[in-house]
Scaffold this motif. Structure first.
Motif, PDB file in Angstrom:
ATOM      1  N   ARG A  23      66.499  30.614  85.879  1.00  0.00           N
ATOM      2  CA  ARG A  23      65.489  30.927  85.535  1.00  0.00           C
ATOM      3  C   ARG A  23      65.706  32.486  84.981  1.00  0.00           C
ATOM      4  O   ARG A  23      66.442  33.281  85.502  1.00  0.00           O
ATOM      5  CB  ARG A  23      64.300  31.234  86.789  1.00  0.00           C
ATOM      6  N   LEU A  24      65.182  32.722  83.597  1.00  0.00           N
ATOM      7  CA  LEU A  24      65.286  34.149  83.042  1.00  0.00           C
ATOM      8  C   LEU A  24      64.407  34.998  83.510  1.00  0.00           C
ATOM      9  O   LEU A  24      63.386  34.984  83.773  1.00  0.00           O
ATOM     10  CB  LEU A  24      65.155  33.981  81.481  1.00  0.00           C
ATOM     11  N   LEU A  25      65.127  35.853  84.151  1.00  0.00           N
ATOM     12  CA  LEU A  25      64.499  37.182  84.721  1.00  0.00           C
ATOM     13  C   LEU A  25      63.991  38.357  83.832  1.00  0.00           C
ATOM     14  O   LEU A  25      64.512  38.175  82.737  1.00  0.00           O
ATOM     15  CB  LEU A  25      65.481  37.922  85.878  1.00  0.00           C
ATOM     16  N   PRO A  26      63.102  39.255  84.184  1.00  0.00           N
ATOM     17  CA  PRO A  26      62.484  40.292  83.301  1.00  0.00           C
ATOM     18  C   PRO A  26      63.682  41.305  82.868  1.00  0.00           C
ATOM     19  O   PRO A  26      63.714  41.804  81.587  1.00  0.00           O
ATOM     20  CB  PRO A  26      61.668  41.006  84.095  1.00  0.00           C
ATOM     21  N   ASN A  27      64.824  41.388  83.555  1.00  0.00           N
ATOM     22  CA  ASN A  27      65.846  42.099  83.277  1.00  0.00           C
ATOM     23  C   ASN A  27      66.929  41.537  82.419  1.00  0.00           C
ATOM     24  O   ASN A  27      68.151  42.097  82.182  1.00  0.00           O
ATOM     25  CB  ASN A  27      66.738  42.961  84.406  1.00  0.00           C
ATOM     26  N   GLY A  28      66.720  40.228  82.037  1.00  0.00           N
ATOM     27  CA  GLY A  28      67.659  39.615  81.157  1.00  0.00           C
ATOM     28  C   GLY A  28      68.635  38.847  82.012  1.00  0.00           C
ATOM     29  O   GLY A  28      69.493  38.179  81.154  1.00  0.00           O
ATOM     30  N   HIS A  29      68.783  38.869  83.216  1.00  0.00           N
ATOM     31  CA  HIS A  29      69.542  37.990  84.032  1.00  0.00           C
ATOM     32  C   HIS A  29      68.927  36.666  84.606  1.00  0.00           C
ATOM     33  O   HIS A  29      67.784  36.468  84.179  1.00  0.00           O
ATOM     34  CB  HIS A  29      69.980  38.645  85.560  1.00  0.00           C
ATOM     35  N   ARG A  30      69.621  35.675  84.781  1.00  0.00           N
ATOM     36  CA  ARG A  30      69.326  34.340  85.267  1.00  0.00           C
ATOM     37  C   ARG A  30      69.552  34.146  86.489  1.00  0.00           C
ATOM     38  O   ARG A  30      70.762  34.551  87.381  1.00  0.00           O
ATOM     39  CB  ARG A  30      70.035  33.238  84.317  1.00  0.00           C
ATOM     40  N   ALA A  31      68.695  33.556  87.307  1.00  0.00           N
ATOM     41  CA  ALA A  31      68.729  33.136  88.795  1.00  0.00           C
ATOM     42  C   ALA A  31      68.674  31.665  88.892  1.00  0.00           C
ATOM     43  O   ALA A  31      68.296  30.913  88.111  1.00  0.00           O
ATOM     44  CB  ALA A  31      67.456  33.825  89.440  1.00  0.00           C
ATOM     45  N   PHE A  32      69.170  31.259  89.954  1.00  0.00           N
ATOM     46  CA  PHE A  32      69.488  29.912  90.275  1.00  0.00           C
ATOM     47  C   PHE A  32      69.311  29.469  91.795  1.00  0.00           C
ATOM     48  O   PHE A  32      69.199  30.382  92.588  1.00  0.00           O
ATOM     49  CB  PHE A  32      71.067  29.496  89.815  1.00  0.00           C
ATOM     50  N   LYS A  33      68.529  28.216  91.875  1.00  0.00           N
ATOM     51  CA  LYS A  33      68.224  27.803  93.155  1.00  0.00           C
ATOM     52  C   LYS A  33      69.444  27.692  94.026  1.00  0.00           C
ATOM     53  O   LYS A  33      69.446  27.694  95.492  1.00  0.00           O
ATOM     54  CB  LYS A  33      67.686  26.478  93.035  1.00  0.00           C
ATOM     55  N   SER A  34      70.772  27.510  93.662  1.00  0.00           N
ATOM     56  CA  SER A  34      71.778  27.528  94.531  1.00  0.00           C
ATOM     57  C   SER A  34      73.349  28.130  93.642  1.00  0.00           C
ATOM     58  O   SER A  34      73.278  28.222  92.542  1.00  0.00           O
ATOM     59  CB  SER A  34      72.231  26.002  94.734  1.00  0.00           C
ATOM     60  N   PHE A  35      74.263  28.238  94.318  1.00  0.00           N
ATOM     61  CA  PHE A  35      75.038  28.693  93.914  1.00  0.00           C
ATOM     62  C   PHE A  35      76.043  27.601  93.126  1.00  0.00           C
ATOM     63  O   PHE A  35      76.897  27.887  91.989  1.00  0.00           O
ATOM     64  CB  PHE A  35      76.462  29.182  94.929  1.00  0.00           C
ATOM     65  N   ARG A  36      75.792  26.498  93.351  1.00  0.00           N
ATOM     66  CA  ARG A  36      76.504  25.185  92.652  1.00  0.00           C
ATOM     67  C   ARG A  36      75.684  25.153  91.272  1.00  0.00           C
ATOM     68  O   ARG A  36      76.568  24.936  90.174  1.00  0.00           O
ATOM     69  CB  ARG A  36      76.191  23.907  93.207  1.00  0.00           C
TER      70      ARG A  36
END
Length: 355
Positions: free
Chosen positions: A245-258
């Motif tokens: 998921r693209l975050l407002p600060n430009g990073h991407r977040a994921f539901k798992s480390f995998r």
């Protein structure tokens, strides 16, 4: 120039320094604003003492860019001005200053933040110096901290930066080693170094966290957190593959480390992915707060192993607990406190402060 300017021992030593460099009198034009050497004048002397030797070793192509008159004066002024801008809390948004910061980051990587911290120390130390010998030590300490190669790159990029923005844009690609620096940045961020230098709208540098955020048009953001390309960064929005998921600060977040690793791939040869706020906190703070491109960075395997061992040890001098490991103590802290500690741990363990 009045004789009053040369009354102090410091001024006389400065005059002898200028004479040794083949310029009689005020070779750094420090007395243009009055007969006394002010704090900024002392910083200019310390910086000149730090970068002066590097002028002798720069390549012929770089020397060709230099105006043969008052070279050290111009370089000292240029570097001082840009360092002040980069250390300011406001984003860098203007022409050559913006391009200068991007090029320095591209060349130096992690050492870019070492350079800024070292200059901040020079800034404080120089104003307290009362003798030329003390200023020489301040300058030499600056050079030792950032290393001879970083001094040389600082001189190179400052040389190219002299003049208008257009001049810097034309000189930048001609700098020795530019091709390698550009390839490193592109491999780790998806950005061409010169495109970032010329097309960025602003640059936000955080020395405390060791991060640089390059804001491009159309909401395209690239950030590198430490090691200037040693860690993967968020790609341009138009170039980033699907995932997370693209975050407002430009990073991407994921539901798992995998899922993170599926998107980011391997950390790199001889490197491991490292969570600044550890994975064990996923249930407490949520998986996306832990498995995102701001919190997970690539570190040399040896450093990663040393950090893990440190977290598993009892350090009552740091945690003020003789019964809890660093990891156990840290898990009781807030997310912000854990992140701040994690960034400090990387730096202190890398530098041998926390053995």
């Amino acid at each position: 120039m009045s004789g009053e300017a040369w009354q102090s021992d410091l001024a006389q030593s400065y005059g002898r320094f200028c004479e040794r460099r083949g310029t009689l009198g005020d070779c750094l034009t420090l007395f243009d604003d009055g007969p006394d050497l002010q704090a900024n004048d002392k910083r200019s002397i310390a910086l000149a003492l730090a970068v002066g030797p590097a002028l002798e070793g720069v390549d012929a192509e770089v020397r060709a860019m230099l105006n043969p008159t008052r070279v050290l004066t111009t370089l000292s002024f240029t570097i001082t001005a840009y360092m002040a801008l980069l250390l300011a809390p406001e984003p860098v948004t203007k022409g050559a200053a913006l391009a200068f910061s991007v090029l320095m980051w591209g060349y130096l990587g992690w050492e870019f933040f070492t350079l800024l911290r070292a200059y901040a120390q020079l800034y404080e130390d120089a104003q307290r110096a009362s003798t030329f010998a003390e200023l020489r030590e301040v300058g030499e300490r600056f050079g030792r901290v950032i290393g001879p190669n970083s001094v040389r790159i600082l001189v190179m990029v400052a040389t190219a930066a002299i003049g208008e923005t257009a001049a810097l844009m034309s000189k930048g690609p001609k700098l020795p080693g530019f091709g390698q620096a550009s390839r490193t940045v592109e491999a780790n961020t998806g950005l061409r170094l010169m495109d970032a230098a010329t097309g960025a709208e602003r640059v936000i540098v955080s020395v405390n966290e060791g991060t640089i955020r390059i804001v491009l048009p159309v909401n395209a953001v690239s950030m590198t957190a430490r090691n200037g390309g040693g860690e993967r960064s968020a790609l341009k929005a138009s170039e980033a593959p699907k995932g997370g998921r693209l975050l407002p600060n430009g990073h991407r977040a994921f539901k798992s480390f995998r899922a993170f690793k599926r998107y980011m791939g391997k950390a790199g040869e001889g490197k491991d992915w490292h969570h600044i706020v550890e994975k064990r906190n996923a249930k407490r703070f949520g998986p996306e707060a832990i498995n995102n491109t701001e919190n997970v960075v690539a570190l040399d395997k040896d450093l990663h192993d040393r950090i893990s061992a440190f977290y598993s040890s009892i350090r009552d001098g740091i945690t003020r607990s003789s019964s809890l490991t660093v990891r156990q103590w840290l898990s009781t802290q807030s997310y912000e406190a854990q992140r701040e500690f994690g960034l400090r741990a990387i730096e202190n363990i890398r530098d041998g402060v926390w053995g």
